[in-house]
Design an enzyme around this catalytic site. Structure first.
Site, PDB file in Angstrom:
ATOM      1  N   ILE A 144       0.870  -1.177   0.000  1.00  0.00           N
ATOM      2  CA  ILE A 144       0.000   0.000   0.000  1.00  0.00           C
ATOM      3  C   ILE A 144       0.901   1.218   0.000  1.00  0.00           C
ATOM      4  CG2 ILE A 144      -0.195   0.042   2.525  1.00  0.00           C
ATOM      5  CD1 ILE A 144      -3.156   0.976   2.113  1.00  0.00           C
ATOM      6  N   GLU A 147       2.466  -7.242   6.919  1.00  0.00           N
ATOM      7  CA  GLU A 147       3.759  -6.990   7.541  1.00  0.00           C
ATOM      8  C   GLU A 147       4.081  -5.518   7.338  1.00  0.00           C
ATOM      9  OE1 GLU A 147       3.586 -11.194   6.442  1.00  0.00           O
ATOM     10  OE2 GLU A 147       3.749  -9.512   5.062  1.00  0.00           O
ATOM     11  N   VAL A 159       0.943   5.794  -0.708  1.00  0.00           N
ATOM     12  CA  VAL A 159       0.319   7.072  -1.052  1.00  0.00           C
ATOM     13  C   VAL A 159       1.445   8.077  -1.299  1.00  0.00           C
ATOM     14  CG1 VAL A 159      -1.148   8.967  -0.223  1.00  0.00           C
ATOM     15  CG2 VAL A 159      -1.746   6.591   0.332  1.00  0.00           C
ATOM     16  N   TYR A 168      -2.446   1.354  11.015  1.00  0.00           N
ATOM     17  CA  TYR A 168      -2.961   0.005  11.240  1.00  0.00           C
ATOM     18  C   TYR A 168      -3.537  -0.135  12.640  1.00  0.00           C
ATOM     19  CZ  TYR A 168      -0.343  -0.877   6.969  1.00  0.00           C
ATOM     20  OH  TYR A 168       0.150  -0.820   5.693  1.00  0.00           O
ATOM     21  N   ASN A 202       8.444   2.345   9.979  1.00  0.00           N
ATOM     22  CA  ASN A 202       7.374   3.045   9.287  1.00  0.00           C
ATOM     23  C   ASN A 202       6.282   3.406  10.303  1.00  0.00           C
ATOM     24  OD1 ASN A 202       5.425   4.037   7.571  1.00  0.00           O
ATOM     25  ND2 ASN A 202       5.605   2.361   6.088  1.00  0.00           N
TER      26      ASN A 202
END
Length: 153
Positions: A75, A109, A77, A121, A114
């Site tokens: 994922i 994962e 952005v 999450y 990060n």
């Protein structure tokens, strides 16, 4: 500025998006997926969404659905559009699509470094269930991966 005021569009990725998605991934990651990785995911039927703002592709997600489980594979952005809600909306779409296709759990994962992703999450109710030592390549060797899951039922 919020994502709602920008009229975001979300749609499944098509082959014409590959160059932009791969370029965006290369801007975001020191060890990015290749265009071929995204093409392979598209060919095998993974759930791949893109986020467009003003017609510009600014985000993507890739998830694999297997029987009653889903795995968020990637994922991203664009840095210029982070914090506007695109990542959250992509994650919601992954979860909803997985639910609709019978998945009861979603796994992923994430690099411990990060922090923004870890926070996202956790905000969505993911919990850490494990650790993979040396999972990711890093500039100084390898970095661990935090394993998260979420009950989708």
């Amino acid at each position: 500025m919020s994502l709602l005021s920008l009229q975001a569009e979300f749609r499944p990725m098509v082959e014409q998006d590959l160059d932009r998605v791969a370029a965006l991934e290369a801007e975001l990651q020191a060890f990015p997926w290749s265009r071929g990785n995204f093409l392979d995911s598209l060919k095998v039927g993974h759930s791949i969404w893109v986020c467009l703002l003003g017609g510009e592709l600014v985000g993507f997600s890739v998830a694999m659905l297997v029987i009653d489980e889903a795995h968020l594979l990637n994922i991203g952005v664009a840095r210029s559009h982070q914090g506007l809600g695109c990542g959250a909306q992509l994650l919601r779409r992954v979860m909803e699509h997985a639910r609709q296709h019978g998945a009861s759990r979603l796994f992923l994962e994430v690099r411990p470094s990060n922090a923004r992703a870890v926070e996202l999450y956790r905000h969505f109710g993911f919990r850490q269930i494990g650790l993979r030592k040396g999972y990711y390549p890093a500039s100084d060797g390898r970095e661990d991966a935090l394993i998260f899951d979420k009950d989708l039922a």
